[in-house]
Design a protein around this motif. Structure first.
Motif, PDB file in Angstrom:
ATOM      1  N   TYR A  32       0.841  -1.190   0.000  1.00  0.00           N
ATOM      2  CA  TYR A  32       0.000   0.000   0.000  1.00  0.00           C
ATOM      3  C   TYR A  32       0.881   1.246   0.000  1.00  0.00           C
ATOM      4  CZ  TYR A  32       0.978  -0.043   5.050  1.00  0.00           C
ATOM      5  OH  TYR A  32       1.600  -0.059   6.283  1.00  0.00           O
ATOM      6  N   CYS A  33       0.285   2.312  -0.454  1.00  0.00           N
ATOM      7  CA  CYS A  33       0.936   3.628  -0.414  1.00  0.00           C
ATOM      8  C   CYS A  33       0.516   4.337   0.865  1.00  0.00           C
ATOM      9  CB  CYS A  33       0.513   4.473  -1.610  1.00  0.00           C
ATOM     10  SG  CYS A  33       1.390   4.088  -3.123  1.00  0.00           S
ATOM     11  N   ILE A  34       1.439   5.067   1.423  1.00  0.00           N
ATOM     12  CA  ILE A  34       1.137   5.839   2.619  1.00  0.00           C
ATOM     13  C   ILE A  34       1.878   7.154   2.538  1.00  0.00           C
ATOM     14  CG2 ILE A  34       2.984   4.742   3.952  1.00  0.00           C
ATOM     15  CD1 ILE A  34       1.013   4.901   6.392  1.00  0.00           C
ATOM     16  N   GLY A  35       1.255   8.214   2.998  1.00  0.00           N
ATOM     17  CA  GLY A  35       1.902   9.510   2.868  1.00  0.00           C
ATOM     18  C   GLY A  35       1.390  10.537   3.845  1.00  0.00           C
ATOM     19  N   TRP A  36       2.013  11.681   3.792  1.00  0.00           N
ATOM     20  CA  TRP A  36       1.666  12.815   4.629  1.00  0.00           C
ATOM     21  C   TRP A  36       1.061  13.920   3.775  1.00  0.00           C
ATOM     22  CZ3 TRP A  36       1.719  12.656   9.803  1.00  0.00           C
ATOM     23  CH2 TRP A  36       2.492  11.672  10.420  1.00  0.00           C
ATOM     24  N   ASP A 101      -4.145   1.394  -3.379  1.00  0.00           N
ATOM     25  CA  ASP A 101      -3.971   1.999  -4.688  1.00  0.00           C
ATOM     26  C   ASP A 101      -3.350   3.383  -4.510  1.00  0.00           C
ATOM     27  OD1 ASP A 101      -6.133   2.303  -7.620  1.00  0.00           O
ATOM     28  OD2 ASP A 101      -4.196   3.211  -7.185  1.00  0.00           O
ATOM     29  N   CYS A 102      -2.137   3.563  -5.025  1.00  0.00           N
ATOM     30  CA  CYS A 102      -1.434   4.832  -4.847  1.00  0.00           C
ATOM     31  C   CYS A 102      -2.197   5.999  -5.486  1.00  0.00           C
ATOM     32  CB  CYS A 102      -0.038   4.746  -5.437  1.00  0.00           C
ATOM     33  SG  CYS A 102       1.035   3.562  -4.595  1.00  0.00           S
ATOM     34  N   LYS A 103      -2.946   5.712  -6.545  1.00  0.00           N
ATOM     35  CA  LYS A 103      -3.696   6.779  -7.196  1.00  0.00           C
ATOM     36  C   LYS A 103      -4.801   7.309  -6.279  1.00  0.00           C
ATOM     37  CE  LYS A 103      -2.882   5.078 -11.894  1.00  0.00           C
ATOM     38  NZ  LYS A 103      -3.508   4.525 -13.124  1.00  0.00           N
ATOM     39  N   VAL A 104      -5.343   6.442  -5.469  1.00  0.00           N
ATOM     40  CA  VAL A 104      -6.377   6.879  -4.524  1.00  0.00           C
ATOM     41  C   VAL A 104      -5.775   7.827  -3.503  1.00  0.00           C
ATOM     42  CG1 VAL A 104      -7.951   6.106  -2.716  1.00  0.00           C
ATOM     43  CG2 VAL A 104      -7.773   4.803  -4.853  1.00  0.00           C
ATOM     44  N   VAL A 105      -4.610   7.502  -3.001  1.00  0.00           N
ATOM     45  CA  VAL A 105      -3.948   8.380  -2.031  1.00  0.00           C
ATOM     46  C   VAL A 105      -3.610   9.717  -2.676  1.00  0.00           C
ATOM     47  CG1 VAL A 105      -1.965   8.633  -0.497  1.00  0.00           C
ATOM     48  CG2 VAL A 105      -3.026   6.399  -0.794  1.00  0.00           C
ATOM     49  N   ALA A 106      -3.110   9.657  -3.909  1.00  0.00           N
ATOM     50  CA  ALA A 106      -2.744  10.890  -4.619  1.00  0.00           C
ATOM     51  C   ALA A 106      -3.950  11.794  -4.833  1.00  0.00           C
ATOM     52  CB  ALA A 106      -2.098  10.543  -5.955  1.00  0.00           C
ATOM     53  N   PHE A 108      -6.303  12.202  -2.707  1.00  0.00           N
ATOM     54  CA  PHE A 108      -6.793  12.552  -1.363  1.00  0.00           C
ATOM     55  C   PHE A 108      -7.889  11.610  -0.890  1.00  0.00           C
ATOM     56  CE2 PHE A 108      -3.975  15.798  -1.766  1.00  0.00           C
ATOM     57  CZ  PHE A 108      -4.359  16.890  -2.521  1.00  0.00           C
ATOM     58  N   GLY A 109      -7.878  10.380  -1.406  1.00  0.00           N
ATOM     59  CA  GLY A 109      -8.833   9.388  -0.936  1.00  0.00           C
ATOM     60  C   GLY A 109      -8.163   8.393  -0.024  1.00  0.00           C
ATOM     61  N   GLY A 110      -8.844   7.295   0.252  1.00  0.00           N
ATOM     62  CA  GLY A 110      -8.263   6.254   1.081  1.00  0.00           C
ATOM     63  C   GLY A 110      -8.592   6.441   2.551  1.00  0.00           C
ATOM     64  N   TYR A 111      -7.711   5.883   3.362  1.00  0.00           N
ATOM     65  CA  TYR A 111      -7.885   5.931   4.815  1.00  0.00           C
ATOM     66  C   TYR A 111      -7.089   7.122   5.373  1.00  0.00           C
ATOM     67  CZ  TYR A 111      -9.108   1.113   3.686  1.00  0.00           C
ATOM     68  OH  TYR A 111      -9.656  -0.015   3.126  1.00  0.00           O
ATOM     69  N   TRP A 112      -7.706   7.832   6.295  1.00  0.00           N
ATOM     70  CA  TRP A 112      -7.074   9.032   6.848  1.00  0.00           C
ATOM     71  C   TRP A 112      -7.070   8.996   8.368  1.00  0.00           C
ATOM     72  CZ3 TRP A 112      -5.355  13.621   4.288  1.00  0.00           C
ATOM     73  CH2 TRP A 112      -5.368  13.529   2.895  1.00  0.00           C
ATOM     74  N   GLY A 113      -6.039   9.582   8.942  1.00  0.00           N
ATOM     75  CA  GLY A 113      -5.991   9.772  10.376  1.00  0.00           C
ATOM     76  C   GLY A 113      -6.695  11.065  10.755  1.00  0.00           C
TER      77      GLY A 113
END
Length: 121
Positions: A32-36, A101-106, A108-113
């Motif tokens: 999975y992709c993870i980012g700030w 899916d890295c595109k989802v993170v890019a 601004f989707g996905g799981y968020w804190g």
């Protein structure tokens, strides 16, 4: 059930360092992709840095290149963001986000804190 919990924010003087942490749970493997990301009042959400949990080259926003470093402790499932040479314009709520899916993170989707506030003053 994926959960992301950020910590480490606070008030710091200009030029100072800070380290943010994001504890990730619920992913069954490191695929999975993870980012700030960050968002200041009145401003749009901005991607800061991201990395693929299984390894690879980190990506940084131009505004933080050379000042921020993203890293991950796979054994502990913790994502870090080392912030250095902080400036008032870095003041924002910082969020951790992840998705298979890295595109989802890019996008601004996905799981968020819930975010952690960084104030440079």
């Amino acid at each position: 059930h994926v959960q992301l919990v950020e910590s480490g924010g606070g008030l710091v003087q200009p030029g100072g360092p800070l380290r943010l942490s994001c504890a990730a749970s619920g992913f069954t493997r490191n695929a999975y992709c993870i980012g700030w990301f960050r968002q200041a009042p009145g401003s749009e959400r901005e991607g800061v840095a991201s990395i693929y949990a299984g390894g690879g080259t980190p990506h940084y926003a131009d505004s933080v290149k050379g000042r921020f470093t993203i890293s991950r402790d796979n054994a502990k499932n913790i994502l870090y963001l080392q912030l250095t040479s902080l400036a008032p314009e870095d003041t924002a709520m910082y969020y951790c986000a992840a998705h298979q899916d890295c595109k989802v993170v890019a996008g601004f989707g996905g799981y968020w804190g819930q975010g952690t506030q960084v104030t440079v003053s």
